[in-house]
Motif scaffolding. Structure first.
Motif, PDB file in Angstrom:
ATOM      1  N   SER A   1       0.831  -1.202   0.000  1.00 27.66           N
ATOM      2  CA  SER A   1       0.000   0.000   0.000  1.00 27.66           C
ATOM      3  C   SER A   1       0.870   1.259   0.000  1.00 27.66           C
ATOM      4  O   SER A   1       2.038   1.229   0.393  1.00 27.66           O
ATOM      5  CB  SER A   1      -0.924   0.011   1.218  1.00 27.66           C
ATOM      6  OG  SER A   1      -0.168   0.213   2.403  1.00 27.66           O
ATOM      7  N   ASP A   2       0.272   2.370  -0.422  1.00 24.83           N
ATOM      8  CA  ASP A   2       1.004   3.638  -0.430  1.00 24.83           C
ATOM      9  C   ASP A   2       1.407   4.048   0.985  1.00 24.83           C
ATOM     10  O   ASP A   2       2.490   4.601   1.205  1.00 24.83           O
ATOM     11  CB  ASP A   2       0.142   4.743  -1.056  1.00 24.83           C
ATOM     12  CG  ASP A   2      -0.103   4.520  -2.540  1.00 24.83           C
ATOM     13  OD1 ASP A   2       0.566   3.656  -3.130  1.00 24.83           O
ATOM     14  OD2 ASP A   2      -0.978   5.206  -3.101  1.00 24.83           O
ATOM     15  N   ALA A   3       0.534   3.783   1.964  1.00 24.37           N
ATOM     16  CA  ALA A   3       0.841   4.154   3.349  1.00 24.37           C
ATOM     17  C   ALA A   3       2.006   3.335   3.891  1.00 24.37           C
ATOM     18  O   ALA A   3       2.917   3.876   4.533  1.00 24.37           O
ATOM     19  CB  ALA A   3      -0.395   3.963   4.227  1.00 24.37           C
ATOM     20  N   LEU A   4       2.003   2.030   3.628  1.00 19.72           N
ATOM     21  CA  LEU A   4       3.074   1.155   4.107  1.00 19.72           C
ATOM     22  C   LEU A   4       4.401   1.499   3.454  1.00 19.72           C
ATOM     23  O   LEU A   4       5.466   1.339   4.055  1.00 19.72           O
ATOM     24  CB  LEU A   4       2.717  -0.311   3.840  1.00 19.72           C
ATOM     25  CG  LEU A   4       3.715  -1.368   4.313  1.00 19.72           C
ATOM     26  CD1 LEU A   4       3.928  -1.292   5.825  1.00 19.72           C
ATOM     27  CD2 LEU A   4       3.255  -2.761   3.905  1.00 19.72           C
ATOM     28  N   MET A   5       4.352   2.004   2.231  1.00 14.16           N
ATOM     29  CA  MET A   5       5.570   2.328   1.480  1.00 14.16           C
ATOM     30  C   MET A   5       6.500   3.246   2.276  1.00 14.16           C
ATOM     31  O   MET A   5       7.717   3.060   2.260  1.00 14.16           O
ATOM     32  CB  MET A   5       5.182   2.988   0.157  1.00 14.16           C
ATOM     33  CG  MET A   5       6.336   3.596  -0.624  1.00 14.16           C
ATOM     34  SD  MET A   5       5.796   4.347  -2.174  1.00 14.16           S
ATOM     35  CE  MET A   5       4.833   5.753  -1.589  1.00 14.16           C
ATOM     36  N   TRP A   6       5.953   4.226   2.996  1.00 12.68           N
ATOM     37  CA  TRP A   6       6.813   5.183   3.704  1.00 12.68           C
ATOM     38  C   TRP A   6       7.502   4.536   4.896  1.00 12.68           C
ATOM     39  O   TRP A   6       8.652   4.876   5.216  1.00 12.68           O
ATOM     40  CB  TRP A   6       6.004   6.406   4.123  1.00 12.68           C
ATOM     41  CG  TRP A   6       5.464   7.145   2.938  1.00 12.68           C
ATOM     42  CD1 TRP A   6       4.156   7.309   2.579  1.00 12.68           C
ATOM     43  CD2 TRP A   6       6.229   7.781   1.897  1.00 12.68           C
ATOM     44  NE1 TRP A   6       4.062   8.004   1.405  1.00 12.68           N
ATOM     45  CE2 TRP A   6       5.307   8.321   0.961  1.00 12.68           C
ATOM     46  CE3 TRP A   6       7.595   7.956   1.668  1.00 12.68           C
ATOM     47  CZ2 TRP A   6       5.728   9.012  -0.176  1.00 12.68           C
ATOM     48  CZ3 TRP A   6       8.004   8.649   0.532  1.00 12.68           C
ATOM     49  CH2 TRP A   6       7.085   9.160  -0.372  1.00 12.68           C
ATOM     50  N   ASP A   7       6.840   3.583   5.563  1.00  9.67           N
ATOM     51  CA  ASP A   7       7.508   2.832   6.624  1.00  9.67           C
ATOM     52  C   ASP A   7       8.663   2.021   6.049  1.00  9.67           C
ATOM     53  O   ASP A   7       9.741   1.937   6.644  1.00  9.67           O
ATOM     54  CB  ASP A   7       6.519   1.898   7.326  1.00  9.67           C
ATOM     55  CG  ASP A   7       5.510   2.652   8.180  1.00  9.67           C
ATOM     56  OD1 ASP A   7       5.820   3.784   8.587  1.00  9.67           O
ATOM     57  OD2 ASP A   7       4.418   2.112   8.429  1.00  9.67           O
TER      58      ASP A   7
END
Length: 413
Positions: free
Chosen positions: A267-273
């Motif tokens: 997901s796009d949100a998980l990408m930053w982690d």
């Protein structure tokens, strides 16, 4: 009093930068003020700090979730410190009880040796082998003997050991705890004594064992190490921690195309982690990229950059570029160049049912799973979606596709 002074006193820019690199993505750095003191002393004396990471070779290979702590080691290695990659060949004979609700079955010495060689090769995909001190804890654990083990055991109490969450829970649930499991954290702590480590890294589930190293170093008259814990990487599903058993992982030995495509699936949100924990881009570069995405740039561009970086790390830059082209080709409905060729015999009546085609071509584990995939619209033959589970294919060659990434060129004759 002295710690308060250290916290408020100005810290040189060089130490501030080293501290920021140490803290990047970490869960805890304990005690942080002590780590600042060690960094300052190292800068003043020119003596590198000794930074330890121990892994037990319990499986034949590792996934990218395991590389979170290896990445932190590499960051500290690039600062000029001495990193120690410790293979727990002795402690693997016991089995780490961390997070376990039952006794972990031990491996044979032969299994451990094979796994250790694989771990070493895989760790060197992240660490600089020319600047890495490779050690095995059998070097000192084998020499302890019965007398040494008794003396080591006397340095910690059963009451303190039972404060550990997993032991406490198992005891109150009536699950057995073997005596040898108490020995494991003692031996991991003794590793720090033997190596005279200044900092030990581990996952958040290892905090008890890491703090044992601090305790035992004090018991043996050494300056206690600091402890840095890294969070466990969330897997492809965006919910559970990365694990082979949950099938939400990326193995670091997977082929480049599969590795790239799996990174693109998060997901796009998980990408930053993942950027914080897995990328070698600076925090400033990541922040700038995030601002671009918030300003309207397609998040897919950032994900492509991350997928290429990770794929290049474990394969090559050229392989990453080719994997990107393969992904683009598949996403547009194209057929990759490297799909397997499968020859299958025709069934009765000169045809073979689609369920058997998928099973025999290793595109589905069973005909029932093949039918489920068809019901979900996930099967194509020559680019056409298959909706009829009773479809039979006659003699000829077909490109069969399951999902976005599984292909086979099937010849029926």
């Amino acid at each position: 009093m002295s710690d308060a002074k250290l916290t408020t006193a100005p810290i040189p820019d060089e130490i501030q930068e080293a501290l920021a690199i140490s803290l990047r993505g970490c869960d805890e750095l304990l005690p942080q003020d002590d780590w600042v003191k060690k960094l300052t002393r190292s800068a003043q004396t020119g003596t590198p700090l000794r930074i330890k990471l121990g892994l037990d070779p319990t499986a034949p290979d590792i996934h990218i979730g395991h590389t979170v702590v290896l990445n932190k080691m590499r960051q500290l290695q690039d600062l000029g410190h001495q990193v120690i990659f410790l293979i727990g060949d002795f402690t693997t004979l016991i089995g780490d009880p961390s997070g376990r609700d039952s006794t972990r079955p031990p491996l044979t010495a032969e299994q451990i040796q094979v796994n250790a060689e694989t771990y070493k090769a895989q760790a060197y995909k992240v660490l600089d082998p020319s600047k890495t001190e490779l050690r095995y804890n059998s070097e000192w654990c084998d020499q302890l003997g019965a007398r040494g083990m008794i003396q080591l055991s006397a340095k910690y109490t059963v009451a303190r050991m039972m404060e550990r969450n997993d032991f406490h829970q198992r005891f109150h649930e009536g699950n057995s705890i073997s005596l040898h499991e108490f020995i494991y954290p003692l031996l991991q702590g003794y590793d720090s004594v033997a190596l005279k480590s200044d900092l030990e890294l581990g996952g958040t589930d290892q905090k008890f064992n890491l703090m044992m190293g601090r305790h035992l170093q004090q018991e043996y008259g050494q300056e206690p190490q600091c402890v840095l814990t890294m969070p466990l990487l969330v897997g492809l599903d965006g919910v559970q921690k990365m694990s082979k058993s949950k099938n939400n992982y990326i193995g670091i030995t997977e082929d480049a195309n599969t590795m790239f495509a799996k990174v693109m699936s998060i997901s796009d949100a998980l990408m930053w982690d993942w950027y914080t924990l897995l990328s070698f881009m600076s925090l400033a570069e990541i922040a700038a990229l995030k601002l671009e995405i918030e300003g309207g740039r397609n998040p897919r561009d950032a994900k492509v950059l991350l997928a290429k970086e990770i794929t290049a790390r474990f394969h090559s830059g050229a392989a990453a570029e080719a994997a990107e082209q393969d992904f683009v080709n598949r996403s547009r409905g194209g057929v990759p160049d490297d799909i397997p060729d499968v020859a299958l015999p025709l069934g009765e009546g000169g045809a073979l049912g689609i369920g058997q085609v998928l099973k025999q071509a290793n595109l589905a584990p069973s005909t029932s799973e093949a039918n489920r995939l068809i019901d979900g619209g996930g099967v194509r033959v020559d680019s056409s979606v298959v909706s009829d589970k009773g479809l039979k294919l006659g003699a000829g060659t077909y490109v069969v596709q399951v999902g976005k990434r599984k292909f086979a060129r099937v010849t029926l004759a």
